[in-house]
Write an enzyme that holds these catalytic residues in place. Sequence first.
Site, PDB file in Angstrom:
ATOM      1  N   GLY A   1      -0.134   8.302  -3.888  1.00 28.71           N
ATOM      2  CA  GLY A   1       0.296   7.035  -3.339  1.00 28.71           C
ATOM      3  C   GLY A   1       1.705   6.729  -3.804  1.00 28.71           C
TER       4      GLY A   1
ATOM      5  N   GLN B   1       8.825   1.506  -5.779  1.00 27.77           N
ATOM      6  CA  GLN B   1       9.031   2.693  -6.624  1.00 27.77           C
ATOM      7  C   GLN B   1      10.266   3.487  -6.209  1.00 27.77           C
ATOM      8  OE1 GLN B   1       4.655   3.955  -6.305  1.00 27.77           O
ATOM      9  NE2 GLN B   1       5.273   4.651  -8.328  1.00 27.77           N
TER      10      GLN B   1
ATOM     11  N   CYS C   1       0.841   7.146 -12.815  1.00 24.78           N
ATOM     12  CA  CYS C   1       1.786   6.508 -11.899  1.00 24.78           C
ATOM     13  C   CYS C   1       3.089   7.291 -11.934  1.00 24.78           C
ATOM     14  CB  CYS C   1       2.020   5.058 -12.343  1.00 24.78           C
ATOM     15  SG  CYS C   1       3.183   4.175 -11.278  1.00 24.78           S
ATOM     16  N   LEU C   2       3.659   7.546 -10.755  1.00 28.41           N
ATOM     17  CA  LEU C   2       4.918   8.301 -10.703  1.00 28.41           C
ATOM     18  C   LEU C   2       6.050   7.545 -11.392  1.00 28.41           C
ATOM     19  CD1 LEU C   2       4.758   9.638  -7.027  1.00 28.41           C
ATOM     20  CD2 LEU C   2       4.168  10.850  -9.149  1.00 28.41           C
TER      21      LEU C   2
ATOM     22  N   HIS D   1      -4.032   0.251  -6.607  1.00 23.10           N
ATOM     23  CA  HIS D   1      -2.878   0.607  -7.444  1.00 23.10           C
ATOM     24  C   HIS D   1      -1.567   0.353  -6.683  1.00 23.10           C
ATOM     25  CE1 HIS D   1      -0.907   3.507 -10.441  1.00 23.10           C
ATOM     26  NE2 HIS D   1       0.023   3.299  -9.525  1.00 23.10           N
ATOM     27  N   GLU D   2      -1.518   0.816  -5.426  1.00 24.96           N
ATOM     28  CA  GLU D   2      -0.280   0.669  -4.650  1.00 24.96           C
ATOM     29  C   GLU D   2      -0.029  -0.793  -4.274  1.00 24.96           C
ATOM     30  OE1 GLU D   2       1.602   3.099  -4.838  1.00 24.96           O
ATOM     31  OE2 GLU D   2       0.046   4.478  -5.484  1.00 24.96           O
TER      32      GLU D   2
ATOM     33  N   HIS E   1       1.678  -2.619  -6.950  1.00 26.25           N
ATOM     34  CA  HIS E   1       3.131  -2.390  -7.028  1.00 26.25           C
ATOM     35  C   HIS E   1       3.901  -3.410  -6.190  1.00 26.25           C
ATOM     36  CE1 HIS E   1       3.704   1.143  -9.486  1.00 26.25           C
ATOM     37  NE2 HIS E   1       2.856   1.876  -8.790  1.00 26.25           N
TER      38      HIS E   1
HETATM   39 NI    NI Z   1       2.075   3.694  -9.399  1.00 28.28          NI
END
Ligand code: NI
Length: 174
Positions: free
Chosen positions: A49, A54, A96-97, A138-139, A142
Amino acid sequence: MPVRPVVRLGHPALREPAAPVAAAELGTPGLRALIEEMIETMGAASGVGLAAPQLGIGLQVFVYLAGEGGAEEARAVINPMVEPEPGELVYDWEGCLSIPGLRGLVPRHPALRLRGMDPAGRPVDQVARGFEARVIQHEYDHLNGVVFLDRMRDLRSLAFEEEWEEFLADTGRK
Ligand code: NI
């Protein structure tokens, strides 16, 4: 489409609420290009995701991999709304990226209703469960300036990926 750099914790875009995409933007080449770049960036990073903040872009857009077991497909949702379905919170590992190298146990709703729009401006209205529901939560977080660390109930499960793989990967759920 180029892969874009993913910003990391400390970048202000990760802590600010994202703005809704204007109706006039739906279906435009600019929005389609952003979504293609997001999908490409997610794939290049082996992520499941990615949310626009991000990439340092404060818009309510995220992409994610729907489905499992080799039948995954990338989907994009614009101006999403998430409504939890009834059920006890479920703990599982997340990374998480934007927080590279770390994993932690995060409680999430087991199922949810996701509404919003697809890149062409068509309505999205679906129920997601399990891992897919976790990724969506999660997304969605963000887009509200929230990261998985904020959702952890006990920071003692926080682990670096290499140690996590060695000691925790099979043991952590509770
Ligand atoms: Ni993340």
